[in-house]
Scaffold this motif. Sequence first.
Motif, short mmCIF file in Angstrom:
data_model
loop_
_atom_site.label_atom_id
_atom_site.label_comp_id
_atom_site.label_asym_id
_atom_site.label_seq_id
_atom_site.Cartn_x
_atom_site.Cartn_y
_atom_site.Cartn_z
N SER A 1 0.82 -1.21 0.00
CA SER A 1 0.00 0.00 0.00
C SER A 1 0.86 1.26 0.00
O SER A 1 2.08 1.21 0.17
N GLN A 2 0.20 2.40 -0.14
CA GLN A 2 0.89 3.67 -0.29
C GLN A 2 1.79 3.99 0.89
O GLN A 2 2.92 4.48 0.71
N THR A 3 1.34 3.75 2.11
CA THR A 3 2.10 4.19 3.28
C THR A 3 3.43 3.45 3.44
O THR A 3 4.29 3.88 4.20
N ASP A 4 3.61 2.34 2.75
CA ASP A 4 4.91 1.66 2.75
C ASP A 4 5.63 1.79 1.43
O ASP A 4 6.85 1.94 1.39
N TYR A 5 4.92 1.73 0.31
CA TYR A 5 5.55 1.63 -1.00
C TYR A 5 5.58 2.94 -1.78
O TYR A 5 6.28 3.05 -2.78
N PHE B 1 6.42 -0.42 15.83
CA PHE B 1 5.16 -0.18 15.14
C PHE B 1 4.61 1.15 15.59
O PHE B 1 4.95 1.66 16.67
N ASN B 2 3.75 1.73 14.76
CA ASN B 2 3.28 3.09 15.04
C ASN B 2 2.03 3.39 14.22
O ASN B 2 1.59 2.57 13.41
N ALA B 3 1.51 4.60 14.43
CA ALA B 3 0.28 5.01 13.76
C ALA B 3 0.53 5.75 12.47
O ALA B 3 -0.43 6.20 11.84
N ALA B 4 1.77 5.87 12.05
CA ALA B 4 2.06 6.62 10.83
C ALA B 4 1.97 5.72 9.59
O ALA B 4 2.56 6.00 8.57
N THR B 5 1.26 4.63 9.71
CA THR B 5 0.95 3.76 8.57
C THR B 5 -0.56 3.60 8.52
O THR B 5 -1.28 3.92 9.47
#
Length: 537
Positions: free
Chosen positions: A277-281, A401-405
Amino acid sequence: MSEALKTVGETLIDLLEVNDVDVVFGIPGVHTVELYRGLAASNIRHVTPRHEQGAGFMADGYARVSGKPGVCLVITGPGLTNIITPMAQAYQDSVPMLVISGVNARATLGHGRGRLHELPDQRGMIATLALLSHTLHDPEDLTEVMERAFAILRSGRPGPVHIEIPTDVMGARIKAPRLRNIVRLRPRADAATINEAASLCLTAKRPVTLVGGGAVSAANDILRLAERLDAPLVTTTNARGAFARHPLSVPASPSLNAVRRLIADADLVLAFGTQMSQTDYDMHVDNGFPELDNLIRIDIDALQLTRGPKAISILSSAENAATDLLAAIGAGTRRQTEGASRAEMTRQAALAELAPKMCVEIGILDAVRDALPGAIIVGDSTQAVYAGNLYYEAGRPHGWFNAATGYGALGYGTPAAIGAAIAEPETPVVCLTGDGGLQFTLAEIGSAKDAGADVIFLVWNNDGYQEIETYMVDNGIEPEGVKPSAPDFLKIAEAYGLPSIRLTHVDELPAALQKFRQIKGPSLIEIHQTKTVGATA
């Protein structure tokens, strides 16, 4: 002899307990007290947040670290609407969460007569972001509905499940059911599909492996497969630490050009448990991720396999696919594809892409990891977290881990870190949060104190929403609304009875972390971006 009867609330607790639930998060109210009737006599611990949003985020952090569903009890109406944001975060990040709410009495539903906590259609509202949302109209259906809920939570792509129990059903007496633990069922690909993928693996000269959060539980088998293929292991945010410091590990975002070059140069890409998805790729939204015509994608969710880039699709759990591919490839000599050198070059090039400020922030993350071996860092949406999502090697699986994804909810870090600490009480847990994000859920510091959660709150204070202010400036927009004032966090910590310190130099961080690690319960450390020497490039 008369048949044993229990209330629905008492039976609910029995069903949770037999399914290995050992913690529930919630705030009791008149509309849920009957669900609490059997709780005190059970082995389940109850943790009380300051707000239902905190309950949901605590359940999220608990689930990620423990591997069990995070369970919440919330009242009808506002209790449920307050937990919608954590449910959306859990949906986007595939986190197992069971939300059990009240709802008004059956005879009142849908009439709109202004009952306390009434919503026009509570179940319909929540159904859009739950894998299952069910209203328990018949008390005798409780066992079947709970078994269905745990089957969903354990057997497919996880996410939030919602069960609402009308207030007149909660106290109804029913026959004590036969209690059973719901077995975890995991899909497995057919032999022909596995053999096709294995053949491609055996002929690949420059393979690369992508590993997402959905594959962390299979990390050992995926590592063995990657070693057989000599394939670098690129980990997304939620998979960081799964292959900590292994020569094949590339703990860098596929949004970075160096990582994209590695992937584009590959003649085979194996993707395990990642939404792509966008938040990683595509974190920078530049549409620069390469087109792939050599992708094998393994996912537990058939629908997810239809999204994103075209690929050879393998419907399987990551564990089953990794073990099946290893068996199909055989135990021959390890292939030599210069995997370690490709990984090393990518690591160096990825770091070289980052601005000096980000490198300073990543250095601080490294200092936390090294000062507290085995630590879990739970983040909110703050600048140091964004830097870590681009490049950071956590020291263990589920160590970052966090909320920025995914959904990207501010205020996540504080309660999620509490949940993580409850899941692993012997493990150091550090909550990395900004001054803006912390104020979203500031009161949960008190919940940490009540719960005796060993969390070190590491506050990254940059006097507002610095990330948004920078974005505005970069896009020629006069900054507005980005300077919310912050309290004196040390005084807030004192008010809640937490030891605290404001660092004058970042070099003081390791000693402060080690000192507070020896103190039972929560503590707070503040780094100020401009007043703490070494916090910026």
